[in-house]
Scaffold this motif. Sequence first.
Motif, PDB file in Angstrom:
ATOM      1  N   PHE A 101       0.838  -1.198   0.000  1.00 54.19           N
ATOM      2  CA  PHE A 101       0.000   0.000   0.000  1.00 54.19           C
ATOM      3  C   PHE A 101       0.870   1.245   0.000  1.00 54.19           C
ATOM      4  CE2 PHE A 101      -4.209  -1.863   0.307  1.00 54.19           C
ATOM      5  CZ  PHE A 101      -3.872  -3.186   0.532  1.00 54.19           C
ATOM      6  N   GLY A 110       2.878  -1.676   4.413  1.00 54.71           N
ATOM      7  CA  GLY A 110       2.429  -0.289   4.379  1.00 54.71           C
ATOM      8  C   GLY A 110       3.602   0.649   4.199  1.00 54.71           C
ATOM      9  N   PHE A 111       3.302   1.889   3.886  1.00 56.22           N
ATOM     10  CA  PHE A 111       4.324   2.930   3.777  1.00 56.22           C
ATOM     11  C   PHE A 111       4.061   3.996   4.827  1.00 56.22           C
ATOM     12  CE2 PHE A 111       7.018   2.428  -0.031  1.00 56.22           C
ATOM     13  CZ  PHE A 111       6.570   1.186  -0.402  1.00 56.22           C
ATOM     14  N   ASP A 121      -6.488  11.815   3.698  1.00 56.73           N
ATOM     15  CA  ASP A 121      -7.098  11.384   4.955  1.00 56.73           C
ATOM     16  C   ASP A 121      -8.525  11.900   5.112  1.00 56.73           C
ATOM     17  OD1 ASP A 121      -4.926   9.897   6.051  1.00 56.73           O
ATOM     18  OD2 ASP A 121      -3.874  11.797   6.339  1.00 56.73           O
ATOM     19  N   ARG A 180      -0.595  -0.081  14.711  1.00 50.69           N
ATOM     20  CA  ARG A 180      -1.963   0.415  14.553  1.00 50.69           C
ATOM     21  C   ARG A 180      -2.638  -0.167  13.317  1.00 50.69           C
ATOM     22  NH1 ARG A 180      -3.471   5.365  12.065  1.00 50.69           N
ATOM     23  NH2 ARG A 180      -1.374   6.205  12.314  1.00 50.69           N
ATOM     24  N   LYS A 181      -1.865  -0.372  12.235  1.00 47.85           N
ATOM     25  CA  LYS A 181      -2.477  -0.797  10.976  1.00 47.85           C
ATOM     26  C   LYS A 181      -2.558  -2.312  10.855  1.00 47.85           C
ATOM     27  CE  LYS A 181      -2.114   3.423   8.907  1.00 47.85           C
ATOM     28  NZ  LYS A 181      -2.936   4.115   7.920  1.00 47.85           N
ATOM     29  N   PRO A 223     -12.031   6.281   4.695  1.00 46.28           N
ATOM     30  CA  PRO A 223     -11.707   4.949   5.218  1.00 46.28           C
ATOM     31  C   PRO A 223     -10.207   4.690   5.103  1.00 46.28           C
ATOM     32  CG  PRO A 223     -12.757   4.784   3.057  1.00 46.28           C
ATOM     33  CD  PRO A 223     -12.859   6.219   3.480  1.00 46.28           C
ATOM     34  N   ASP A 224      -9.670   3.919   6.054  1.00 44.60           N
ATOM     35  CA  ASP A 224      -8.264   3.512   5.987  1.00 44.60           C
ATOM     36  C   ASP A 224      -8.205   2.201   5.204  1.00 44.60           C
ATOM     37  OD1 ASP A 224      -5.687   2.358   6.560  1.00 44.60           O
ATOM     38  OD2 ASP A 224      -5.503   3.839   8.153  1.00 44.60           O
ATOM     39  N   ILE A 225      -7.657   2.270   4.005  1.00 46.88           N
ATOM     40  CA  ILE A 225      -7.668   1.113   3.101  1.00 46.88           C
ATOM     41  C   ILE A 225      -6.794  -0.006   3.658  1.00 46.88           C
ATOM     42  CG2 ILE A 225      -7.123   0.351   0.750  1.00 46.88           C
ATOM     43  CD1 ILE A 225      -7.625   3.397  -0.043  1.00 46.88           C
ATOM     44  N   LEU A 226      -5.602   0.338   4.082  1.00 45.82           N
ATOM     45  CA  LEU A 226      -4.677  -0.666   4.612  1.00 45.82           C
ATOM     46  C   LEU A 226      -5.259  -1.345   5.854  1.00 45.82           C
ATOM     47  CD1 LEU A 226      -1.956  -2.104   4.867  1.00 45.82           C
ATOM     48  CD2 LEU A 226      -0.997   0.002   5.822  1.00 45.82           C
ATOM     49  N   LYS A 264       2.714   3.005  13.405  1.00 46.62           N
ATOM     50  CA  LYS A 264       1.815   2.615  12.307  1.00 46.62           C
ATOM     51  C   LYS A 264       1.796   1.107  12.091  1.00 46.62           C
ATOM     52  CE  LYS A 264       1.606   6.990  10.085  1.00 46.62           C
ATOM     53  NZ  LYS A 264       2.218   7.992   9.225  1.00 46.62           N
ATOM     54  N   ALA A 324       0.122   3.996  -1.811  1.00 47.99           N
ATOM     55  CA  ALA A 324      -0.629   5.206  -2.164  1.00 47.99           C
ATOM     56  C   ALA A 324      -0.582   6.228  -1.038  1.00 47.99           C
ATOM     57  CB  ALA A 324      -2.077   4.851  -2.478  1.00 47.99           C
ATOM     58  N   VAL A 339      -2.948   8.282   0.365  1.00 47.39           N
ATOM     59  CA  VAL A 339      -4.406   8.433   0.397  1.00 47.39           C
ATOM     60  C   VAL A 339      -4.761   9.719   1.156  1.00 47.39           C
ATOM     61  CG1 VAL A 339      -6.561   7.336   1.116  1.00 47.39           C
ATOM     62  CG2 VAL A 339      -4.593   5.912   0.457  1.00 47.39           C
TER      63      VAL A 339
HETATM   64  N1  CTP Z   1      -3.360   4.367   4.112  1.00 46.31           N
HETATM   65  C1  CTP Z   1      -4.504   3.797   3.579  1.00 46.31           C
HETATM   66  N2  CTP Z   1      -5.697   4.455   3.657  1.00 46.31           N
HETATM   67  C2  CTP Z   1      -5.777   5.655   4.255  1.00 46.31           C
HETATM   68  C3  CTP Z   1      -4.614   6.256   4.799  1.00 46.31           C
HETATM   69  C4  CTP Z   1      -3.414   5.575   4.704  1.00 46.31           C
HETATM   70  O1  CTP Z   1      -4.429   2.686   3.028  1.00 46.31           O
HETATM   71  N3  CTP Z   1      -6.933   6.277   4.323  1.00 46.31           N
HETATM   72  C5  CTP Z   1      -2.102   3.607   4.041  1.00 46.31           C
HETATM   73  C6  CTP Z   1      -1.042   4.260   3.174  1.00 46.31           C
HETATM   74  O2  CTP Z   1      -1.138   3.819   1.842  1.00 46.31           O
HETATM   75  C7  CTP Z   1       0.229   3.789   3.858  1.00 46.31           C
HETATM   76  C8  CTP Z   1      -0.149   3.670   5.315  1.00 46.31           C
HETATM   77  O3  CTP Z   1      -1.575   3.547   5.327  1.00 46.31           O
HETATM   78  O4  CTP Z   1       0.612   2.503   3.448  1.00 46.31           O
HETATM   79  C9  CTP Z   1       0.260   4.812   6.170  1.00 46.31           C
HETATM   80  O5  CTP Z   1      -0.259   6.008   5.636  1.00 46.31           O
HETATM   81  P1  CTP Z   1      -0.044   7.346   6.436  1.00 46.31           P
HETATM   82  O6  CTP Z   1      -0.743   8.461   5.734  1.00 46.31           O
HETATM   83  O7  CTP Z   1       1.415   7.484   6.719  1.00 46.31           O
HETATM   84  O8  CTP Z   1      -0.782   6.985   7.821  1.00 46.31           O
HETATM   85  P2  CTP Z   1      -2.010   7.610   8.548  1.00 46.31           P
HETATM   86  O9  CTP Z   1      -2.599   6.506   9.376  1.00 46.31           O
HETATM   87  O10 CTP Z   1      -2.950   8.263   7.594  1.00 46.31           O
HETATM   88  O11 CTP Z   1      -1.349   8.662   9.542  1.00 46.31           O
HETATM   89  P3  CTP Z   1      -0.915  10.211   9.313  1.00 46.31           P
HETATM   90  O12 CTP Z   1      -1.246  10.630   7.915  1.00 46.31           O
HETATM   91  O13 CTP Z   1      -1.712  10.946  10.343  1.00 46.31           O
HETATM   92  O14 CTP Z   1       0.571  10.229   9.582  1.00 46.31           O
END
Ligand code: CTP
Length: 224
Positions: free
Chosen positions: A96, A146-147, A102, A164-165, A128-131, A161, A98, A100
């Motif tokens: 993942f 994840g990235f 937020d 959390r993910k 939504p958080d896709i990952l 992360k 992308a 995305v």
């Molecule tokens: N990601 C996702 N869907 C989202 C936000 C993030 O799938 N809505 C994935 C990204 O593709 C990445 C990872 O989650 O692999 C971390 O994304 P990041 O933006 O760094 O994490 P967030 O949880 O959104 O935290 P923040 O932006 O507050 O640092």
Amino acid sequence: KLHGRREGPLVGLRVLVTSGPTHEPIDPVRVLANRSSGRQGHAIAAAAARAGAEVTLVSGPVSITDPKDVTVVRVETAREMLEAVERSLPADIGVFAAAVADWRTDGAPQKLKKGGGGPPALSLVENPDILATVAGRADRPRLLVGFAAETENVVAHAKEKLARKGCDLIVANDVSPASGVMGGEANTVHLVSADGVESWPAMSKGAVAEELVERFAASLGRPA
Ligand code: CTP
Ligand code: CA
């Protein structure tokens, strides 16, 4: 259409990659977006295909060309990306990359005008958080990557992360303006997993992709 070569360390495996930004409409002519060229995610999709995998790339709006021998699904918004990702499962490996957005806005049906009333107040809703969604599914990929693009405390944020993910590996990088990573050709990454932290020297995004794909193969017990 089936892609995938008949040899290589990832032959017989399905790899799902997200790449690029998402665009969340504010009105028909304006968007809320993250900065992302898609270069790192696209390079990973290309490297996985060269390694023999059957690769689906779900990409937000980017200006770079499609990688070879990869099924590309183009989307605009985070919600479209989630839908396309869920349709592309199951996969053995999920990457993942992308950036995305937020948050999204409601999206005005007509172009907002400056008028005389001052700037519009944008009310934001969390996407939504896709990952994290994929991590919680019964058909979660065996290897979930994840990235974390950070501007400070890169490794500490990446560790948070990872937990959390619910993924197996976080590829973290410093994207502060001074790093020159955003939109550039090179990348300096830190691999954060349950095994600890490994920092790689600065490399091209293509080289990072090749090395990552080797790691993915090794961690699934596929010798090169
Ligand atoms: N990601 C996702 N869907 C989202 C936000 C993030 O799938 N809505 C994935 C990204 O593709 C990445 C990872 O989650 O692999 C971390 O994304 P990041 O933006 O760094 O994490 P967030 O949880 O959104 O935290 P923040 O932006 O507050 O640092
Ligand atoms: Ca984010």
